[in-house]
Design a protein around this motif. Structure first.
Motif, mmCIF file in Angstrom:
data_model
loop_
_atom_site.group_PDB
_atom_site.id
_atom_site.type_symbol
_atom_site.label_atom_id
_atom_site.label_comp_id
_atom_site.label_asym_id
_atom_site.label_seq_id
_atom_site.Cartn_x
_atom_site.Cartn_y
_atom_site.Cartn_z
ATOM 1 N N ARG A 90 -12.434 62.819 -22.026
ATOM 2 C CA ARG A 90 -13.251 63.628 -23.141
ATOM 3 C C ARG A 90 -12.849 65.206 -23.009
ATOM 4 O O ARG A 90 -12.941 65.862 -24.022
ATOM 5 C CB ARG A 90 -14.459 63.335 -23.089
ATOM 6 N N LEU A 91 -12.850 65.578 -21.660
ATOM 7 C CA LEU A 91 -12.505 67.012 -21.408
ATOM 8 C C LEU A 91 -11.282 67.282 -21.952
ATOM 9 O O LEU A 91 -11.081 68.515 -22.452
ATOM 10 C CB LEU A 91 -12.336 67.214 -20.035
ATOM 11 N N GLN A 105 -9.913 66.273 -24.964
ATOM 12 C CA GLN A 105 -10.196 66.400 -26.140
ATOM 13 C C GLN A 105 -10.826 67.976 -26.462
ATOM 14 O O GLN A 105 -10.454 68.534 -27.362
ATOM 15 C CB GLN A 105 -11.144 65.518 -26.837
ATOM 16 N N MET A 106 -11.837 68.003 -25.510
ATOM 17 C CA MET A 106 -12.507 69.401 -25.707
ATOM 18 C C MET A 106 -11.301 70.471 -25.686
ATOM 19 O O MET A 106 -11.596 71.446 -26.403
ATOM 20 C CB MET A 106 -13.394 69.400 -24.626
ATOM 21 N N ALA A 107 -10.576 70.461 -24.760
ATOM 22 C CA ALA A 107 -9.711 71.421 -24.469
ATOM 23 C C ALA A 107 -8.593 71.510 -25.638
ATOM 24 O O ALA A 107 -8.453 72.590 -26.004
ATOM 25 C CB ALA A 107 -8.797 71.390 -23.122
ATOM 26 N N ARG A 108 -8.289 70.434 -26.304
ATOM 27 C CA ARG A 108 -7.544 70.441 -27.256
ATOM 28 C C ARG A 108 -8.007 71.133 -28.577
ATOM 29 O O ARG A 108 -7.468 71.924 -29.365
ATOM 30 C CB ARG A 108 -7.012 69.199 -27.657
ATOM 31 N N VAL A 109 -9.329 70.845 -28.998
ATOM 32 C CA VAL A 109 -10.013 71.583 -29.938
ATOM 33 C C VAL A 109 -10.127 73.117 -29.866
ATOM 34 O O VAL A 109 -10.128 73.714 -30.710
ATOM 35 C CB VAL A 109 -11.437 70.997 -30.508
ATOM 36 N N PHE A 110 -10.017 73.536 -28.693
ATOM 37 C CA PHE A 110 -10.176 74.818 -28.363
ATOM 38 C C PHE A 110 -8.790 75.583 -28.058
ATOM 39 O O PHE A 110 -8.530 76.439 -27.225
ATOM 40 C CB PHE A 110 -10.971 75.396 -26.980
ATOM 41 N N ASN A 111 -7.597 74.697 -28.741
ATOM 42 C CA ASN A 111 -6.184 75.337 -28.628
ATOM 43 C C ASN A 111 -5.538 75.404 -27.118
ATOM 44 O O ASN A 111 -4.628 76.150 -27.043
ATOM 45 C CB ASN A 111 -6.160 76.368 -29.378
ATOM 46 N N ALA A 112 -5.980 74.616 -26.135
ATOM 47 C CA ALA A 112 -5.412 74.699 -24.966
ATOM 48 C C ALA A 112 -3.917 73.967 -25.151
ATOM 49 O O ALA A 112 -3.925 73.036 -25.659
ATOM 50 C CB ALA A 112 -6.176 74.139 -23.753
ATOM 51 N N PHE A 159 -19.400 69.044 -29.428
ATOM 52 C CA PHE A 159 -19.425 67.523 -29.429
ATOM 53 C C PHE A 159 -20.894 66.883 -29.299
ATOM 54 O O PHE A 159 -21.767 67.756 -28.979
ATOM 55 C CB PHE A 159 -18.500 67.152 -28.164
ATOM 56 N N ASN A 163 -7.740 80.688 -24.553
ATOM 57 C CA ASN A 163 -7.121 80.002 -25.521
ATOM 58 C C ASN A 163 -7.448 80.356 -26.974
ATOM 59 O O ASN A 163 -6.528 79.529 -27.723
ATOM 60 C CB ASN A 163 -7.315 78.351 -25.268
#
Lengths: 247, 264
Positions: free
Chosen positions: A141-142, A144-151, B89, B110
């Motif tokens: 799940r982390l 996913q979190m990183a992806r929505v914050f554009n990592a 979330f 980021n």
């Protein structure tokens, strides 16, 4: 701590008691063993043997981690890799360590490289399995979190995946050390002219139990020191962020 | 810049679980227009496509048919989404090995918020959420409500134009959730953001939203505007009246979904 010290004293007393029941050539007592060990320190090349063994342990461990960690992580994150590799990891785990040693010495020669290759390849499968299981437990799940914050992918690997894998790498380091040193003495006995394994085999052939025990004791103490003092402290410092777990 | 969202003919299917089975269509030609700075709550029974909608809007899932636009800028099939977004979330999803402050930094690093503004932004939101004293704490040292507040700080710190929220308060106790709802409205009023808020709590939806959208089987079943003036009082009877209507629509949608499931 008190319990640990107590159990050690109990073990020493048991050793002492048993040594009275057997002749000295079969089971020398703790005192004699320590005396032999002290003599070895005073007039032998004990440190050079120990250094040779520790060098091989280190080399083998580095190789085992270098092979085992990528394989384990890959199997943990990629289903295709898991399906392809799992049977081979099992095969690699099943082959006796003696076979790796023989193969290495015959194919590479009776040299240091062969020893380290044998040690490293024997331990790599266990490390791979350890990491494979560990990586399956990481929190996706982390990601996913990183992806929505554009990592970026690289940032996710470095800052989200790696810190989660690190505890398993440390655990496999400790666990790997335990396997590696047992294999190292075996490899030394088979094809090296120095090291703790060589000495053990030499004294075994002469039937000198005092020396065999003295070398066993020495090596065990060194390894316990590395495990309990160095690695555990390192781990505690690295994972201070974790909630306190009391067992 | 216009940060409204236009969704046209959004369809999303998942492949059949077994070979030869029918594919599972979660979103079914959904059309929805969300105005700039509008607060929209999306409500629906489980399996109605709420989370899938948020996944496609946020760019987590780019495999869909239809079109999504933020103002005039279309969502691309790869790369960064065309709008700055924050995401909250249902669970806080904090990095447990980083302190509260470093967790916010992770999002800032980021983003394209210039570094010289970080301190000021963090001060502002830590203060606003009452977490100022906990900046050095690790997530496991925070209560559930505090952790979710921290996730809110993280979502706001990147100065999003659009904020996506996926049942963010459903895991909290009612008192904490109620406070956070009031805080959220306050922040929204001051900063102005387009918010898409998913929930299954009809009163929460009514209290927060300009408009409540009830989803059913991948389509909009009904849109209910909430015209109660702001700032709103949590116990305003006018809200109860709207909430009742929302609730009735929601139940009808759930029953419809159940019937459809029973038929197939």
């Amino acid at each position: 701590m008190l319990i640990k010290v107590g159990s050690m004293i109990a073990a020493l007393l048991a050793w002492l008691g048993l040594s009275f029941l057997f002749p000295e050539t079969v089971l020398p007592g703790p005192w004699q063993t320590i005396q032999v060990l002290a003599d070895n320190f005073a007039n032998g090349d004990i440190l050079s043997h120990l250094a040779a063994t520790l060098g091989r342990v280190l080399g083998g461990l580095v190789l085992a981690m270098a092979v085992g960690i990528p394989v384990g992580v890959l199997m943990g994150v990629n289903r295709l890799a898991e399906k392809t590799l799992d049977v081979w990891v099992m095969v690699a785990l099943t082959v006796p360590s003696l076979c790796y040693a023989i193969f290495a010495f015959i194919w590479i020669g009776l040299n240091e490289t062969a020893a380290i290759v044998a040690i490293g390849l024997t331990s790599a499968p266990s490390i791979a399995i350890n990491l494979w299981e560990g990586v399956k437990n990481i929190d996706t799940r982390l990601f996913q979190m990183a992806r929505v914050f554009n990592a970026s992918r690289w940032v996710i690997i470095r800052r989200v995946l790696f810190p989660q894998v690190l505890p398993y790498i440390m655990a496999s380091l400790r666990f790997g050390l335990g396997i590696v040193w047992k294999i190292t003495v075996l490899v030394e006995l088979l094809g090296r002219p120095d090291g703790v394994g060589f000495e053990l085999f030499y004294w075994y052939q002469l039937g000198n139990m005092q020396q065999v025990l003295a070398w066993t004791l020495l090596f065990t103490l060194v390894m316990l020191f590395i495990e309990l003092v160095i690695l555990q402290n390192l781990e505690r410092r690295m994972f201070a962020w974790r909630p306190e777990v009391r067992i | 810049m216009d940060n409204g969202i236009r969704i046209q003919g959004l369809t999303k299917s998942f492949p059949a679980p077994r070979k030869g089975g029918a594919e599972h269509r979660v979103l079914n030609g959904l059309d929805l227009t969300i105005g700039d700075n509008e607060f929209v709550c999306v409500l629906g029974p489980s399996g109605c496509g709420k989370s899938t909608l948020l996944n496609t809007l946020s760019g987590l899932d780019r495999d869909y048919q239809g079109e999504i636009r933020f103002g005039a800028r279309p969502m691309t099939r790869a790369g960064k989404p065309p709008v700055r977004m924050g995401y909250l979330f249902q669970d806080p999803r904090l990095l447990p090995w980083l302190s509260a402050e470093r967790n916010v930094d992770f999002a800032l690093e980021n983003s394209n918020v210039p570094r010289h503004r970080w301190a000021e932004i963090k001060d502002h939101y830590f203060q606003l959420t009452g977490l100022q004293a906990f900046r050095g704490h690790h997530p496991h040292e925070l209560s559930g409500g505090m952790a979710q507040r921290l996730a809110l700080v993280r979502a706001l710190a990147v100065e999003p134009d659009v904020l996506f929220m996926d049942e963010p308060f459903s895991g909290l106790d009612e008192l904490t959730a109620r406070r956070l709802r009031v805080d959220l409205l306050d922040i929204w009023r001051r900063t102005g953001k387009t918010i898409v808020f998913i929930t299954h709590n009809s009163y929460e939806a009514t209290f927060l939203a300009d408009r409540v959208v009830v989803l059913s089987q991948g389509r909009i079943r009904r849109e209910i505007p909430v015209t109660v003036p702001r700032p709103r009082d949590y116990d305003d009877p006018a809200l109860f009246a709207v909430s009742k209507e929302v609730s009735a629509t929601f139940i009808a949608a759930a029953e419809e979904a159940e019937r459809a499931r029973a038929q197939s």
